[in-house]
Enzyme design. Structure first.
Site, short mmCIF file in Angstrom:
data_model
loop_
_atom_site.label_atom_id
_atom_site.label_comp_id
_atom_site.label_asym_id
_atom_site.label_seq_id
_atom_site.Cartn_x
_atom_site.Cartn_y
_atom_site.Cartn_z
CB CYS A 141 -12.35 0.27 1.78
SG CYS A 141 -12.14 -1.47 1.36
CG HIS A 217 -15.93 -2.77 -1.78
ND1 HIS A 217 -15.47 -3.98 -2.22
CD2 HIS A 217 -14.88 -2.22 -1.11
CE1 HIS A 217 -14.21 -4.14 -1.84
NE2 HIS A 217 -13.83 -3.09 -1.16
N1 NAD Z 1 -6.89 -1.68 -1.56
C1 NAD Z 1 -7.95 -1.58 -0.81
O1 NAD Z 1 -9.04 -1.74 -1.30
C2 NAD Z 1 -7.82 -1.26 0.65
C3 NAD Z 1 -8.81 -0.46 1.22
C4 NAD Z 1 -8.71 -0.13 2.57
C5 NAD Z 1 -7.67 -0.67 3.34
N2 NAD Z 1 -6.76 -1.46 2.76
C6 NAD Z 1 -5.69 -1.96 3.63
O2 NAD Z 1 -4.54 -1.18 3.42
C7 NAD Z 1 -3.37 -1.97 3.59
C8 NAD Z 1 -2.56 -1.89 2.32
O3 NAD Z 1 -3.33 -2.43 1.26
P1 NAD Z 1 -3.09 -1.98 -0.24
O4 NAD Z 1 -4.36 -2.30 -0.96
O5 NAD Z 1 -2.56 -0.61 -0.32
O6 NAD Z 1 -2.01 -3.02 -0.68
P2 NAD Z 1 -1.01 -2.93 -1.90
O7 NAD Z 1 -0.61 -4.29 -2.21
O8 NAD Z 1 -1.58 -2.06 -2.98
O9 NAD Z 1 0.20 -2.11 -1.26
C9 NAD Z 1 1.04 -2.66 -0.32
C10 NAD Z 1 2.42 -2.13 -0.58
O10 NAD Z 1 3.29 -2.64 0.42
C11 NAD Z 1 4.46 -3.08 -0.21
N3 NAD Z 1 5.10 -4.09 0.62
C12 NAD Z 1 5.08 -5.42 0.53
N4 NAD Z 1 5.85 -5.97 1.48
C13 NAD Z 1 6.36 -4.95 2.19
C14 NAD Z 1 7.25 -4.86 3.29
N5 NAD Z 1 7.76 -5.95 3.84
N6 NAD Z 1 7.55 -3.65 3.77
C15 NAD Z 1 7.04 -2.54 3.21
N7 NAD Z 1 6.21 -2.55 2.15
C16 NAD Z 1 5.88 -3.76 1.65
C17 NAD Z 1 4.02 -3.59 -1.54
O11 NAD Z 1 5.08 -3.61 -2.45
C18 NAD Z 1 2.95 -2.58 -1.90
O12 NAD Z 1 3.51 -1.48 -2.56
C19 NAD Z 1 -3.87 -3.35 3.97
O13 NAD Z 1 -3.97 -3.44 5.36
C20 NAD Z 1 -5.25 -3.37 3.37
O14 NAD Z 1 -6.12 -4.31 3.99
C21 NAD Z 1 -6.79 -1.74 1.42
#
Ligand code: NAD
Ligand code: NAD
Ligand code: NAD
Ligand code: NAD
Lengths: 334, 334, 334, 334
Positions: A141, A217
């Protein structure tokens, strides 16, 4: 013919990308994976989305709750052309062999190292680089936010320096802190600057801090210009830049709270603010230095990038055609 | 024929009620008042809502910004049958003479004293009392929340005691604190208990605390029963009660953060959670005492009450007919 | 002769108890254990306190940093008559066999189950029960706070009900959240009520909530009286109760922030507020119900109890003699 | 002979300066003013400090509470040689005529404009400028913090840029927010840079943000060097700089929370951290750019400056003699 998409990891990012995919005429959402039958799983079902267990080990949880799944990740992979891997940071790298084996393309998210994919991606900056690729990483992000505005002025940049004031936890996360402290990343410059360079070749350094808020942010950006630019030039450029919006404190935007309120007033799904928000009054040029302040809605700014990445990977559209389609489908203002 | 409605005070409550009115087939939103041309004013205009200056004194602000208003409050009052007064607490009482003079009915909000109106109102508890009235007060978010659940079990209540843990500021308010403290209302019992009694005759006492969060209020309710009730009875009753929903921690609802996420997942406008959220696991009977914990979305729970109040005041529908219409129009789950 | 005391687990509670022990004429602090050479370890050394590694496994960390330890826990146990176990909750039970083997008495803290020790302890309530004992548990900060005030009025209590609004993290903890949510304990009544009953036989039920603040816990207490009491009676009783202080909002105590400021103004070490703070204005009797609101400084209220527990276990003083000594040494106001 | 000092405005800064004055052998605290008999007034009295009403208008409040004052500000001014004006920002300018009329010197604080006094002051940077002066302004907490470190390297600075992440409210303030937002100062560069220039002639620009925490401000500093400096040079320089301390994340200082804990562990009065805290790991030189991150304890860093200002104004000591005396008396580590 529609591209068949699966989402592995249906959390903050995954559920938003799934929603965005459902709104594309040239894509079809085949299913998502969940590790447990929580309210998000039930909601997915209500929406008619097939829910798969993220792996066999999670099946008992679903069974215990009487929640019927459509299969496991392996089954989902058989149905799809491409998978969005939105699992927690670092897990995507471990999943890649599964995707390779199943012969499906994959989009990874910003929590993965650049080396996990062939290209690091921000649509308006390097769409072409992803054409025909099998593995693309949509950057984080913060990196997406920096890239959108810096890319627009990249020909003028001698050096860019951004201080990133980061939200501690996402709004639906009631575990992470801090409750009352400011937490610096003491490795200076931080890793965020080099991450921008995986997308555009700009000379940039960053420092980063975590503060106790959940909404957005904020970046304090300073650019040393190699060519003169006026404040008005920058305003014009940003007004012409897709997925960037100018906001005026004068109109009541005195903090991130009102930016989110703006998205709520638009009745955006999950109050998504896909656009990077730049405070108009903050744009300022002193000598050869340009300053501006922007805010990034961490939950949603990368969502349109995921959609565009898919189009590029399957060469379904050119850059601006894809960006326009995505923008229109999500109500992105410009 | 549609009832013509104006909204005086287009803030947290006012803008939501305006939205709700626009969704009623038997009502027509004639305009809203603003004190300044901020982003909410521009948004109203975009939605096609006529924007009036809240009084003559505010006109210069709009002129300076080049924001054309449709007139002032006085002009709006000539267009409407009823005005929703959602100005800051206490201002409604001062406005009432204006409404009387203009010959329009008025709905006041919970920041006003009960004596400002003829009746204090929660639709499912005392709809009939508002039939044909000219001045009705929709009670506060907290009182509405308590009344909804207590009314459902009122025949069993010997004595009710509620501790209210209140959000410090609304999400769009970046001025009010505290940042890091718990603030009790030291006048004990607090004024919230008697406020419930303006709606239903229940023996209740309350204490109240402000804590640094923006999302929701939470109530810890304890009831001394005069007739036996089991946990299952209460679950059955609440499941049959409109505008009350049961949530399970088991499904991931571990705090107010996930309740709001649920509303976001539903793509509710402004993540409104019109329904009072009771944690199912918290419902518990020990001896003659019933306990439960509920959360109240302060920004939206009173919105349907405003709509129903209008119908009652104009005798446009019976109680359940109105409640059903309102619920359906707003996507209220039950 | 002085009792030789060791402290196992030198964190929030451990460092405060170590300090308190150092101020007792009849005790001698022999050393403390640390798991890593952080600033607290260096501070201990500066104060002349022998620092031991909490176990052999942690030695490499100290070596790597060039921090010389006096030995390991095993060595410390050989030096002492009694050990204060202030390790994280649940770890004390695992440590008990070590203490037994070393033949040292032990004081456990509130994170341990009652069954870990022979008696659960609050000095002013049941000092005598700990006389001569080998294993005593000082109850949690919340239980200590409830016990202090309820014990003072215990003869009048038919039933007590307390709602506990808990701080999310200690001030020096920048990891735990939530940042912006209220988190109920949905098991109702919560386990805190029964914990009070391990000290005094009072009929009590509790509910509990976590909120985003670091300073203090707050309790909303309601008592159903079996004998009449007036507001003035209660004020008199609390004024006569050791380790309980009355604070007036009238004097500026409008939240927990000013209570902590009071301790800071006193130049109390770590702004410890050993005394339970009751808001005077909140004390109120309506019919047969007594209400009051109190705040508990979670970091320090149990500290004097640890000191008194040692005196009781070695039969070094009678109840009031010990309490007086402890109070005087720590500057406790009454 | 001792200089007789009065403090007008006994709040966050005033009470700390009064305390510091009491610890100087060459000064005598003659009294402080209060506007109301709150707990801080009672505490002052307990400490034997004469309490005066800040003006006649406040006398009734004290009378009503039965709090005897020693007179009003006018009376205090007759007793003193110099007054510390620590009233809310902007009030000092209005008070100056009173001081002139009474023929007393005055120290103002950072909430006043530079023009309110003859010189803007940070002891280690420009002590000599205040020698013999009648009106001196101790600059704000943020300006003091920036000046301390920048002054130490000023000969190397071509250009300095600091991003200031500011605490929203002081710990004893339970009214100010925001609860959950980041608030930029959209006037960029902000006024903080020029304020540094009232003390040292350095080429500096700043931006500023308010975040929901109470403990400390944090600055992300970037300096473009005109002469080469290595990381080790900077560490050496800061280690030789008074009122600046280096802290290592390695030792557990991962946020402002642990810095404050360090001051609490030292049993500093009000956990004052008079020294500017620089994270050692954050000091970094890349090309001609130096980066470092520092934290400022807003409640206390200006306190020693007030003491030194008095000595300069009465020519009671040379620069280093005064700084040493002040440091020793307050336990400043170096
Ligand atoms: N939240 C943010 O601010 C944001 C912004 C941009 C990018 N990201 C990136 O996006 C990705 C996901 O982040 P997020 O914030 O959505 O995380 P999150 O924790 O909200 O979601 C992750 C999901 O994956 C699931 N999960 C856990 N283990 C798993 C497995 N073994 N197989 C499949 N699913 C599984 C979790 O239950 C959860 O629902 C990461 O790489 C993160 O760095 C996050
Ligand atoms: N926010 C809540 O949690 C909540 C919940 C239930 C009830 N209420 C009640 O609803 C009422 C409105 O509260 P709110 O939270 O919406 O407040 P708000 O501050 O969000 O909105 C009030 C609006 O009135 C406008 N206003 C100010 N002065 C005005 C004037 N002279 N004429 C017309 N408009 C004026 C303000 O600009 C603002 O837009 C109050 O009685 C309040 O107690 C609030
Ligand atoms: N903090 C409070 O609010 C509070 C109040 C009352 C009682 N308590 C109880 O006091 C006890 C200690 O809690 P705390 O808040 O001081 O925790 P803490 O985390 O602040 O301190 C625990 C200390 O033990 C150390 N430690 C970890 N593993 C260890 C091991 N194997 N051997 C020795 N030391 C080890 C940690 O490094 C830390 O320094 C718990 O039982 C807790 O429930 C805490
Ligand atoms: N708090 C900080 O972080 C900080 C840091 C550095 C400098 N300053 C500056 O120090 C000055 C004082 O700020 P503060 O934070 O101590 O404020 P504060 O509000 O804590 O204290 C101000 C005191 O002045 C009193 N007061 C109000 N009106 C008065 C009057 N007419 N006459 C006398 N006293 C009156 C108030 O009751 C209060 O006790 C300001 O110039 C501020 O900018 C503050």
């Amino acid at each position: 013919m529609k591209v068949k998409v699966g989402v592995n990891g249906y959390g903050t990012i995954g559920k938003r990308v799934a929603y965005a995919v459902m709104r594309q005429k040239d894509m079809r959402l085949m299913g998502v994976t969940k590790t447990k039958p929580d309210f998000e799983a039930y909601r997915a079902k209500e929406l008619g989305i097939p829910v798969y267990a993220a792996s066999e080990e999670f099946l008992p949880r679903f069974e215990k709750a009487g929640f019927e799944v459509a299969g496991t990740l392996g089954d989902l992979l058989e149905e799809v052309d491409v998978v969005i891997d939105a699992t927690p940071g670092g897990m995507g790298a471990k999943n890649r062999p599964l995707y390779e084996k199943a012969g499906v393309k994959a989009v990874f998210e910003g929590g993965e190292k650049a080396s996990t994919a062939e290209v690091s991606f921000v649509a308006q900056a390097n769409y072409e680089k992803a054409l025909g690729r099998d593995y693309v990483r949509v950057v984080s992000c913060n990196t997406t936010g920096l890239t959108r505005t810096l890319n627009a002025i990249k020909d003028y940049i001698d050096y860019a320096y951004a201080v990133m004031i980061r939200r501690a936890a996402d709004p639906d996360d009631s575990r992470r802190g801090p409750v009352n402290a400011i937490k610096p990343t003491v490795e200076v410059p931080s890793h965020h600057g080099p991450d921008v360079q995986t997308v555009i070749p700009v000379n940039i350094e960053t420092t980063a801090f975590v503060v106790p808020t959940t909404l957005m942010h904020v970046h304090s950006v300073m650019v040393e210009l190699k060519e003169p630019l006026t404040r008005e030039d920058v305003i014009d450029i940003f007004e012409d830049t897709t997925r960037v919006l100018l906001f005026e404190k004068e109109r009541g935007f005195e903090s991130t709270a009102q930016l989110i309120e703006f998205a709520r007033d638009l009745h955006r799904e999950w109050n998504n603010l896909y656009e990077i928000a730049v405070w108009k009054e903050s744009i300022s040029v002193k000598g050869n230095r340009l300053f501006y302040i922007q805010a990034v809605h961490q939950e949603s700014d990368v969502v349109p990038e995921n959609v565009d990445a898919i189009r590029a990977m399957f060469e379904m559209a050119g850059k601006w055609e894809s960006i326009k389609k995505t923008n229109k489908s999500l109500g992105i203002l410009k």
